[in-house]
Design an enzyme around this catalytic site. Structure first.
Site, PDB file in Angstrom:
ATOM      1  N   GLY A   1       0.811  -1.204   0.000  1.00  0.00           N
ATOM      2  CA  GLY A   1       0.000   0.000   0.000  1.00  0.00           C
ATOM      3  C   GLY A   1       0.846   1.255   0.000  1.00  0.00           C
ATOM      4  O   GLY A   1       0.641   2.171  -0.805  1.00  0.00           O
ATOM      5  N   ASP A   2       1.820   1.314   0.895  1.00  0.00           N
ATOM      6  CA  ASP A   2       2.708   2.470   0.961  1.00  0.00           C
ATOM      7  C   ASP A   2       3.525   2.623  -0.311  1.00  0.00           C
ATOM      8  O   ASP A   2       3.656   3.721  -0.869  1.00  0.00           O
ATOM      9  CB  ASP A   2       3.659   2.328   2.151  1.00  0.00           C
ATOM     10  CG  ASP A   2       3.060   2.852   3.447  1.00  0.00           C
ATOM     11  OD1 ASP A   2       2.449   3.925   3.414  1.00  0.00           O
ATOM     12  OD2 ASP A   2       3.208   2.182   4.473  1.00  0.00           O
ATOM     13  N   LEU A   3       4.131   1.536  -0.760  1.00  0.00           N
ATOM     14  CA  LEU A   3       5.015   1.611  -1.923  1.00  0.00           C
ATOM     15  C   LEU A   3       4.232   1.892  -3.200  1.00  0.00           C
ATOM     16  O   LEU A   3       4.724   2.591  -4.099  1.00  0.00           O
ATOM     17  CB  LEU A   3       5.828   0.326  -2.052  1.00  0.00           C
ATOM     18  CG  LEU A   3       6.801   0.075  -0.896  1.00  0.00           C
ATOM     19  CD1 LEU A   3       7.446  -1.292  -1.021  1.00  0.00           C
ATOM     20  CD2 LEU A   3       7.874   1.160  -0.841  1.00  0.00           C
TER      21      LEU A   3
ATOM     22  N   ALA B   1       3.566   5.488  -3.159  1.00  0.00           N
ATOM     23  CA  ALA B   1       4.807   6.202  -3.474  1.00  0.00           C
ATOM     24  C   ALA B   1       5.050   6.246  -4.976  1.00  0.00           C
ATOM     25  O   ALA B   1       5.435   7.288  -5.528  1.00  0.00           O
ATOM     26  CB  ALA B   1       5.982   5.539  -2.761  1.00  0.00           C
TER      27      ALA B   1
END
Length: 397
Positions: A170-172, A175
């Site tokens: 989710g974060d990557l 990003a």
């Protein structure tokens, strides 16, 4: 500019923390941008403490996504510190934040307002759930959004519980979309002279990666099942146990299926009309994978790799991280660089996965210690040493 620093001269102010925002700013720094990271004086970016493991006083989680940056520690609850940020914004091309929705700092450093004040600025805001909708103000970490956006429902064995992805997908993912948005806005600025307020979220980014799962659902109104390492639309396309490990076989067309059957000496499978085309193999997934598993269990992974490669069947061993970084191919790509950290010493870093005219931008400087560059940054902004010392020693409220 050189091939190794295509963004040289770009100035980035990173007001974000944790992973998604810092990953964007690190990618920009890898490409040559000058990145200043603003952190809380008391404890800095929370990921400095997300360990073990640690190298020096910082967790390796933090060290993985903060190289090539300069750090200044400021208490942004105070007006004087906020003025420092505005002086930095006057010189910045990009600002990145992931302030909690509804927080005071989200209001004070609101992207559209900053772009109105600094018209050439590109302001990236990353949130958990996006800017509109009933969930917009909910807090969320990577795993929470993996659950909310459906990824965990797709991950895991059919008869097992939902499982999160091994990476912080989710974060990557956010990003990567944030980085794309920043670069697109910078290109547009060259044409129009105006910056932009760019927003993305962990939730939206995961929806964008649903791909065939979502379009399949739209077509059938059926939830896709968990398939372990299997593929919803291709068979065989998964990991199989061998006598000493696991081997992934990825058959993408019917010619490769015939090659696989020949490699494994299974002429009866090759001749079976039920399996001759992929749609039939998907329909009879259990029979196909069961027969392949029976054969592959009998010999080690290395044997099967040799046999399959001789027939040009796509296959790979399931490697551990240790095996990946001992692999000659990894070494040949030059993906690991070393920087000298003031506390940790020689620090390995994974380089950006891009080359320009055959040259890979390599890590230049180690992730900074908390506030390491504060005096230097304030001096460049015109602050006298006494005022700078006062700003840098201000207690956090």
């Amino acid at each position: 500019m050189t091939a190794r620093a295509p963004l040289a001269g770009l100035r980035v102010l990173d007001l974000s923390k944790i992973l998604a925002g810092p990953y964007v700013s690190q990618a920009l720094s890898d490409l040559g941008a000058d990145v200043i990271k603003v952190e809380r004086p008391s404890d800095g970016d929370p990921t400095r403490h997300w360990g073990p493991p640690f190298r020096g006083s910082d967790a390796t989680y933090h060290l993985a996504v903060n190289r090539n940056k300069r750090s200044i520690a400021l208490d942004l609850s105070g007006e004087a510190a906020r003025e420092v940020v505005h002086r930095l914004l006057q010189r910045a091309d990009v600002v990145i934040d992931n302030f909690r929705p509804g927080s005071q700092l989200a209001r004070v450093f609101h992207g559209p307002d900053l772009v109105a004040r600094y018209p050439r600025l590109v302001a990236l805001h990353i949130s958990a759930y996006g800017e509109t909708g009933p969930m917009r103000n909910e807090p969320g970490y990577d795993m929470v959004v993996q659950a909310a956006a459906g990824l965990m429902s797709l991950t895991g064995e059919p008869d097992g519980p939902p499982v999160k992805a091994g990476f912080a997908f989710g974060d990557l993912g956010a990003a990567m979309w944030g980085l794309s948005g920043v670069l697109a806005a910078l290109v547009d600025r060259e044409r129009t002279g105006h910056g932009a307020s760019v927003c993305t979220s962990l939730y939206e980014s995961q929806l964008a990666f649903h791909g065939g799962f979502a379009t399949g659902y739209f077509a059938t109104a059926e939830n896709p099942p968990r398939l372990g390492s299997g593929h919803p639309s291709l068979v065989p396309y998964q990991a199989f146990p061998t006598s000493d490990g696991h081997l992934v076989i990825a058959v993408g067309n019917d010619v490769q299926w015939q090659s696989l059957c020949a490699a494994l000496a299974l002429p009866e499978l090759a001749a079976d009309s039920r399996f001759s085309v992929n749609s039939g193999r998907v329909e009879h997934r259990r029979e196909v994978t069961g027969e392949l598993s029976r054969v592959l269990r009998c010999r080690p992974t290395g044997h099967w790799l040799g046999v399959l490669r001789a027939r040009a069947v796509p296959a790979a061993p399931v490697r551990t991280i240790a095996e990946v970084y001992r692999c000659p191919h990894t070494a040949a790509l030059g993906m690991v660089g070393i920087v000298e950290h003031p506390e940790a010493g020689a620090l390995e870093q994974i380089a950006i996965p891009l080359t320009f005219d055959g040259e890979r931008p390599m890590p230049r400087t180690a992730p900074p210690t908390l506030g390491q560059h504060g005096p230097e940054i304030l001096a460049q902004l015109g602050y006298d040493p006494e005022t700078a010392a006062e700003l840098l020693s201000a207690p956090t409220e």
